[in-house]
Scaffold this active site. Structure first.
Site, PDB file in Angstrom:
ATOM      1  N   ALA A   1       0.803  -1.238   0.000  1.00 14.43           N
ATOM      2  CA  ALA A   1       0.000   0.000   0.000  1.00 14.43           C
ATOM      3  C   ALA A   1       0.832   1.283   0.000  1.00 14.43           C
ATOM      4  O   ALA A   1       0.251   2.377   0.055  1.00 14.43           O
ATOM      5  CB  ALA A   1      -1.022   0.046   1.137  1.00 14.43           C
ATOM      6  N   ALA A   2       2.169   1.182  -0.082  1.00 20.08           N
ATOM      7  CA  ALA A   2       2.965   2.418  -0.174  1.00 20.08           C
ATOM      8  C   ALA A   2       2.606   3.141  -1.480  1.00 20.08           C
ATOM      9  O   ALA A   2       2.456   4.373  -1.511  1.00 20.08           O
ATOM     10  CB  ALA A   2       4.448   2.097  -0.121  1.00 20.08           C
ATOM     11  N   GLY A   3       2.427   2.374  -2.565  1.00 17.45           N
ATOM     12  CA  GLY A   3       2.019   2.976  -3.849  1.00 17.45           C
ATOM     13  C   GLY A   3       0.622   3.572  -3.758  1.00 17.45           C
ATOM     14  O   GLY A   3       0.336   4.610  -4.360  1.00 17.45           O
ATOM     15  N   ASP A   4      -0.252   2.929  -2.984  1.00 16.58           N
ATOM     16  CA  ASP A   4      -1.615   3.460  -2.821  1.00 16.58           C
ATOM     17  C   ASP A   4      -1.577   4.765  -2.024  1.00 16.58           C
ATOM     18  O   ASP A   4      -2.319   5.706  -2.320  1.00 16.58           O
ATOM     19  CB  ASP A   4      -2.505   2.441  -2.094  1.00 16.58           C
ATOM     20  CG  ASP A   4      -2.680   1.178  -2.915  1.00 16.58           C
ATOM     21  OD1 ASP A   4      -2.621   1.265  -4.155  1.00 16.58           O
ATOM     22  OD2 ASP A   4      -2.863   0.099  -2.312  1.00 16.58           O
TER      23      ASP A   4
HETATM   24  O1  RIB Z   1      -1.782  -2.240  -3.171  1.00 19.41           O
HETATM   25  C1  RIB Z   1      -2.028  -3.089  -2.083  1.00 19.41           C
HETATM   26  C2  RIB Z   1      -3.359  -3.760  -2.261  1.00 19.41           C
HETATM   27  O2  RIB Z   1      -3.294  -4.624  -3.384  1.00 19.41           O
HETATM   28  C3  RIB Z   1      -3.782  -4.652  -1.121  1.00 19.41           C
HETATM   29  O3  RIB Z   1      -4.504  -3.958  -0.121  1.00 19.41           O
HETATM   30  C4  RIB Z   1      -4.561  -5.749  -1.805  1.00 19.41           C
HETATM   31  O4  RIB Z   1      -5.921  -5.774  -1.490  1.00 19.41           O
HETATM   32  C5  RIB Z   1      -4.335  -5.542  -3.291  1.00 19.41           C
HETATM   33  O5  RIB Z   1      -5.412  -4.934  -3.879  1.00 19.41           O
END
Ligand code: RIB
Length: 304
Positions: free
Chosen positions: A249-252
């Site tokens: 989730a660092a990219g998110d």
């Molecule tokens: O980018 C991380 C995410 O990728 C996770 O939370 C997982 O659900 C996938 O979608």
């Protein structure tokens, strides 16, 4: 600007397995911990923008299982508007995530309800929202949904930001409606067939992707920072130095931080700093949603 972000994307249950090292094909290894967290690239990016105090609207679908209600509760608790989340028959999206002792991860996603998001509902919902500044979408919903989100975004005057993850065959009719495309270096390499491991190569890959339609391409490169290419030229943004324990989730966090900055009307350079700071902090915590930083944490890192 209204500081308003709409996220069209996935909501997943993340089953996270921590282990010392990844198994080889055919091998069995012991894990050290199993955790269950809310996740999904859409939900993570929505939470990242909401924690940076943007008004966030989430559009997607969960299953009619207990997990769907749990995911919707998370959305509401984070102060995100949830009326764009449909409940579909069947199971919610699920991700199996393995994280090894070095913080490296592998992710397998079963889309479940995320595959049942309807392009027409997305377009209607976006049109009904007034004054959306940024529409953010990712590849964990059907490509027709991403196309509808980007086309509608253009019509209503929002900036369209697309995170092409996971890598799929993204068509021209999507890419030409994208203002900012944000792949990571692995995704950019897969999308272009070009190397991205050094800065010069990464800028060339960004330029090649930009020629396919997006106004700007930003390639995230973890601790090496990010590079960008647009009609104005190209450049790089330095990464903040942190001790990473889990980069899930660092990219998110980066995408959510970028959207939150843009929705407040800051320059692209400043939005990139927000994005980089949010991404760096997310890498210091375990899990997806649990690792996403608050505005106070990001501001503190920016001022340090
Ligand atoms: O980018 C991380 C995410 O990728 C996770 O939370 C997982 O659900 C996938 O979608």
């Amino acid at each position: 600007m209204h500081n308003r972000v709409a996220v069209v994307g996935s909501l997943n249950i993340d089953l996270v397995i921590e282990l010392d090292r990844m198994p080889n094909p055919g091998e069995t290894v012991f894990g050290t911990r199993l955790e269950r967290h809310p996740g999904g690239k859409g939900l993570n990016q929505a939470v990242a923008a909401a924690r940076l105090e943007s008004e966030v609207h989430m559009i997607g679908a969960v299953g009619d299982d207990g997990s769907g209600d749990w995911l919707k509760d998370v959305v509401t608790r984070e102060g995100i508007r949830s009326d764009g989340i449909a409940t579909a028959r069947g199971t919610s999206g699920t991700a199996l995530i393995e994280v090894d002792a070095s913080g490296e991860n592998r992710i397998i996603v079963i889309p479940g309800a995320n595959d049942q998001v309807s392009p027409a509902d997305v377009a209607d919902h976006l049109k009904a929202l007034s004054a959306v500044d940024v529409i953010l979408t990712q590849g964990e919903v059907p490509i027709e949904v991403m196309i509808a989100a980007a086309e509608t975004g253009k019509k209503i005057g929002a900036q369209v930001v697309v995170n092409p993850a996971p890598v799929r065959d993204y068509p021209k009719e999507l890419l030409t409606n994208v203002d900012i495309l944000v792949p990571n270096e692995h995704e950019a390499q897969e999308l272009t067939g070009m190397p991205t491991s050094n800065m010069v190569d990464a800028v060339e890959a960004a330029q090649a992707l930009q020629e396919r339609g997006p106004g700007c391409v930003i390639i995230t490169r973890g601790e090496k920072g990010a590079v960008w290419s647009s009609a104005e030229g190209s450049g790089q943004a330095a990464a903040f130095k942190v001790s990473a324990v889990d980069t899930v989730a660092a990219g998110d966090a980066f995408c959510g931080g970028l959207a939150a900055g843009l929705a407040r009307g800051v320059s692209l350079a400043e939005a990139l700093r927000w994005a980089s700071a949010a991404g760096a902090i997310a890498a210091t915590g375990r899990g997806a949603v649990p690792s996403l930083p608050s505005l106070a944490q990001v501001t503190e890192l920016l001022e340090r």
